[in-house]
Every structure is written in C-alpha cells, then in structure tokens.
Design an enzyme around this catalytic site. Structure first.
Site, PDB file in Angstrom:
ATOM      1  N   GLU A  90       0.747  -1.040  -0.241  1.00 19.84           N
ATOM      2  CA  GLU A  90      -0.222   0.031  -0.214  1.00 19.84           C
ATOM      3  C   GLU A  90       0.812   1.222   0.192  1.00 19.84           C
ATOM      4  O   GLU A  90       1.947   1.859   0.549  1.00 19.84           O
ATOM      5  CB  GLU A  90      -0.535   0.275   1.241  1.00 19.84           C
ATOM      6  CG  GLU A  90      -2.048  -1.152   0.746  1.00 19.84           C
ATOM      7  CD  GLU A  90      -3.420  -0.431   0.028  1.00 19.84           C
ATOM      8  OE1 GLU A  90      -3.141   0.831  -0.535  1.00 19.84           O
ATOM      9  OE2 GLU A  90      -4.218  -1.653   0.004  1.00 19.84           O
ATOM     10  N   HIS A 131      -4.242  -3.168  -8.622  1.00 20.70           N
ATOM     11  CA  HIS A 131      -5.265  -3.392  -8.217  1.00 20.70           C
ATOM     12  C   HIS A 131      -5.856  -3.387  -8.887  1.00 20.70           C
ATOM     13  O   HIS A 131      -7.043  -4.243  -8.661  1.00 20.70           O
ATOM     14  CB  HIS A 131      -5.477  -2.814  -6.913  1.00 20.70           C
ATOM     15  CG  HIS A 131      -6.882  -3.240  -5.706  1.00 20.70           C
ATOM     16  ND1 HIS A 131      -7.254  -2.775  -4.800  1.00 20.70           N
ATOM     17  CD2 HIS A 131      -6.998  -4.320  -6.019  1.00 20.70           C
ATOM     18  CE1 HIS A 131      -8.047  -3.631  -3.788  1.00 20.70           C
ATOM     19  NE2 HIS A 131      -7.818  -4.951  -3.926  1.00 20.70           N
TER      20      HIS A 131
HETATM   21 ZN   LIG Z   1      -6.004  -1.449  -3.701  1.00 18.65          ZN
END
Ligand SMILES: [Zn+2]
Length: 227
Positions: A90, A131
C-alpha cells in the site's frame, strides 16, 4: 523499516508459491492507513504486507510468509482470490489519478520491489500488477499517475515494447492472454479501460483503437511461446 504488526492475516495455504506482486494506493494519509490496515474490528478486515509513506519510510505490517488481505475479489491469469499467493504494498497517496508520487517514495518502492522479487523469483515481470488490473470491476489504484514505466525500467513489471505486431481480432482474448479477467462482471470496455489506465493513462476511453492494440502487442511480444 519499521515493524508495525497487523493482526489481519491468514496462513498461506500449504504449497502456495508467492508469485504475484500487487501495488495499491491507500487513498488515506499515513496514520489513518496504518490504523485501518491493522484494525481487527472492521466488518471488512484489511491489511497489506507493507505501507510506504510519502517520504519513503517503510512499514511492515504482515510477514511475507503470511497472506495479507489487500486484493479482495480478484483475478489474474486464470486464478482468483489472489491474497493467498500475492504480496501487497500500500503506497500512501490520496488518489493516484490526481496526486503525483514523490520521487523519494518511488525510489524506496523500487528498492522494496526489487528485494521482494529477489526473494520470490516466481514473481515474473508479468505478475507485477496494480489493483486495477486484477479487480477492474471495482478498483482504480494505483492510478493514472503511477510511474509504471519507471518501475519496468528498474526490472519491475513489463512495459510495452515499440515496433511489435499489433493485436488484431478479439481484443478481450488478447487481454486475457496477458492476464486480465474475462468481461463477465463488467462490459468488455471496462477491461480495456483497466489496461489503458496502466499502459496509456493519457486516454482511458475503453476503445480498442490501434494504439491500444499496438501497446498490447508490445506486451504479448515479450511473453514468449507460453503466452
Ligand atoms: Zn487497492
């Protein structure tokens, strides 16, 4: 690196090869990101192996030999539920369509990814994904401003080669050959958009035009016979 353990993880299923690397942006500032990604009370518990701050400081939340909960419903190269076999990073950024990633953060990211790939050689270049690649029906991270080309130049992921034969015929079949999911939950144009988000962020319109076909050809060309 700062250890900041999250309770949100699971054992990797026995015999699982770690062979996918998934890049995200947090959509939250650093502190909130760390809190959410280690909160055991949320109805939908989430986590990641690493959180990378804007100044390049690295936080480790989940050890690599455990599954973190970052990918959700996901698909790449015929496989679903990629948390089991992936590592998730992240990257702190409020929205990668609107905010640049600072050079210091990208330098630290490249170093982190190179280490991960060295530890897990099954993460071949085509298995470094965003993602938005693996969940095009619901995700847009790491966003239009993410420097995929710079990462590819550092050996992380693929970037289209110029001069390859462009893809003719069914664009969806070709996208699936690279790894994208079939358009079962969303229209085919949404899968094209996911591809464009990553490889042609200047125009994300879902049109399988000649440039899009050339870019996809320039990726498939690098996959060899096994594609
Ligand atoms: Zn994500």
């Amino acid at each position: 690196m700062i250890d900041r353990p999250s309770p949100n993880y699971a054992p990797r299923p026995a015999g699982t090869d770690i062979d996918v690397l998934v890049l995200h942006y947090t959509e939250l500032p650093l502190k909130e990101s760390l809190d959410v990604l280690s909160d055991p009370q949320r109805p939908l518990k989430v986590s990641a192996h690493y959180v990378l701050a804007e100044d390049g400081t690295l936080y480790r939340l989940v050890p690599e030999d455990r599954a973190a909960w970052h990918a959700g419903r996901s698909y790449w190269r015929g496989r679903e539920a990629l948390n089991a076999s992936s590592i998730g990073i992240e990257i702190v950024n409020l929205h990668g369509d609107h905010h640049d990633y600072p050079p210091k953060q990208i330098e630290a990211l490249i170093e982190l990814c190179q280490g991960i790939i060295a530890r897990h050689p099954a993460i071949m270049p085509r298995n470094v994904v965003g993602h938005s690649d693996i969940a095009p029906q619901r995700k847009v991270d790491p966003g239009l401003r993410f420097p995929w080309q710079a990462l590819a130049a550092a050996g992380i992921g693929l970037w289209p080669k110029a001069g390859a034969r462009l893809v003719d015929g069914d664009i969806q079949q070709a996208l699936q050959r690279f790894g994208y999911p079939p358009p079962t939950e969303v229209a085919g144009s949404e899968i094209v958009k996911a591809f464009q988000r990553r490889f042609r962020p200047q125009r994300v319109d879902g049109e399988a035009d000649l440039q899009t076909r050339a870019l996809l050809g320039g990726l498939l060309d690098q996959l060899g016979g096994g594609a």
